[in-house]
Design an enzyme around this catalytic site. Sequence first.
Site, PDB file in Angstrom:
ATOM      1  N   ASP A  59     -52.125  14.134 -39.903  1.00  0.00           N
ATOM      2  CA  ASP A  59     -52.193  14.925 -41.139  1.00  0.00           C
ATOM      3  C   ASP A  59     -51.017  15.011 -42.171  1.00  0.00           C
ATOM      4  OD1 ASP A  59     -50.343  16.402 -39.667  1.00  0.00           O
ATOM      5  OD2 ASP A  59     -51.170  18.285 -39.575  1.00  0.00           O
ATOM      6  N   SER A  60     -50.231  14.103 -41.617  1.00  0.00           N
ATOM      7  CA  SER A  60     -49.076  13.643 -42.721  1.00  0.00           C
ATOM      8  C   SER A  60     -49.951  12.887 -43.834  1.00  0.00           C
ATOM      9  CB  SER A  60     -48.162  12.712 -42.112  1.00  0.00           C
ATOM     10  OG  SER A  60     -48.742  11.385 -41.470  1.00  0.00           O
ATOM     11  N   ASP A  98     -55.390  13.221 -36.077  1.00  0.00           N
ATOM     12  CA  ASP A  98     -54.819  14.823 -35.819  1.00  0.00           C
ATOM     13  C   ASP A  98     -56.049  15.988 -36.201  1.00  0.00           C
ATOM     14  OD1 ASP A  98     -52.313  15.605 -35.285  1.00  0.00           O
ATOM     15  OD2 ASP A  98     -51.446  14.505 -37.329  1.00  0.00           O
ATOM     16  N   LYS A 128     -55.208  14.812 -31.793  1.00  0.00           N
ATOM     17  CA  LYS A 128     -53.903  15.330 -31.363  1.00  0.00           C
ATOM     18  C   LYS A 128     -53.754  16.788 -31.714  1.00  0.00           C
ATOM     19  CE  LYS A 128     -50.114  13.964 -33.795  1.00  0.00           C
ATOM     20  NZ  LYS A 128     -49.700  15.029 -34.536  1.00  0.00           N
ATOM     21  N   GLU A 130     -51.359  20.178 -31.921  1.00  0.00           N
ATOM     22  CA  GLU A 130     -49.667  20.618 -32.069  1.00  0.00           C
ATOM     23  C   GLU A 130     -49.559  21.745 -31.205  1.00  0.00           C
ATOM     24  OE1 GLU A 130     -48.001  20.929 -36.015  1.00  0.00           O
ATOM     25  OE2 GLU A 130     -48.536  18.981 -36.482  1.00  0.00           O
ATOM     26  N   GLU A 197     -41.446  15.544 -31.305  1.00  0.00           N
ATOM     27  CA  GLU A 197     -40.837  15.378 -32.748  1.00  0.00           C
ATOM     28  C   GLU A 197     -39.743  16.153 -32.776  1.00  0.00           C
ATOM     29  OE1 GLU A 197     -43.877  15.437 -35.862  1.00  0.00           O
ATOM     30  OE2 GLU A 197     -42.071  15.367 -37.418  1.00  0.00           O
TER      31      GLU A 197
HETATM   32  O1  KIV Z   1     -49.089  13.760 -38.891  1.00  0.00           O
HETATM   33  C1  KIV Z   1     -48.448  12.682 -38.230  1.00  0.00           C
HETATM   34  O2  KIV Z   1     -48.128  11.684 -39.051  1.00  0.00           O
HETATM   35  C2  KIV Z   1     -47.746  12.901 -37.115  1.00  0.00           C
HETATM   36  C3  KIV Z   1     -46.899  11.856 -36.460  1.00  0.00           C
HETATM   37  C4  KIV Z   1     -45.453  12.069 -37.241  1.00  0.00           C
HETATM   38  C5  KIV Z   1     -46.516  12.208 -35.156  1.00  0.00           C
HETATM   39  O3  KIV Z   1     -47.971  13.914 -36.401  1.00  0.00           O
END
Ligand code: KIV
Length: 301
Positions: A59-60, A98, A128, A130, A197
């Site tokens: 989600d980055s 994510d 993924k 969190e 992280e």
């Molecule tokens: O969103 C992302 O890119 C991440 C990584 C930095 C682990 O969660």
Amino acid sequence: MSLTPIGGRPHDDLCQKVTVAFLRERKLRHEPITCLTAYDYPSARLVDEAGIEMILVGDSLAQAVLGYENTLSVTVDEMLHHVKAVRRGVKHALLLADMPFGSYHVDAESALRNATRFVKEGGAEVVKIEGGEKRADLIRRVIDAEIPVCGHIGLTPQSVNVMGGYKVQGKSLSGVEQLMRDAVALDRAGVCCLVLEGIPREVAAMITAEVSTPTIGIGAGPDCDGQVLVLHDILNLTFAPPAKFVRRYGDAAELIAKAVGNFRADVKSQHYPKDEESYHLPRETKAGLDTVLARKQAMRG
Ligand code: KIV
């Protein structure tokens, strides 16, 4: 599906499909696991063909490619658009998507529905999520629905407002104990891997030794089972100073600026395009056209 390497690099030696089982095997054999983000087709192909074992549509992307201030605004539909593009470029790596903020926070039903969309519509193999021990029950339910889950603890960017900024976690004794509880709870819930992280190296090493699931570190030191970085960070495409843990492996900003500047200069100075960069009429059409033009000219004169 057969893909020709974009960069012309052979990938015959990279033909093993990475699976969840492969990650555990790597941990047992103490062979470091590599993971990078990708958000579109060309970057997915390049990362896959370079032999990176896990590709994360993080989600980055909210900040890296959509220009949002943080990761909180990005939606499931926006994420899915990118997951589908990445899917089309990945042949060997394990593809992770994510779950964005809000997609698993309301209730278990909507979380399961959203996780299922990432697999069914996006082609992701792992989602993924969190959060630590408070997410363990939900993660168990997603895994029960046959969807492998990657955990993510420590500095979890979706909790930025609760954490009061992007701060290294687990620096106090109680913080270390909480992180250990989080890691053990997710390991017991059955996560297929666990992102650590923004935590001290010592804590990441303890967690890695304690849990059976492979740990993938980002800003968590060298003792994790694998490492993940954001592709745009390592390529200098973020317009911001890098975090302490980021190592820059290339300068795409400089490369793009130079190429764009050269294109502009060539057009302005009429050095682009050249004749050999233009299409031409077939000989017979050209001859016919010349005859017509000559006739017109003669009639006018
Ligand atoms: O969103 C992302 O890119 C991440 C990584 C930095 C682990 O969660």
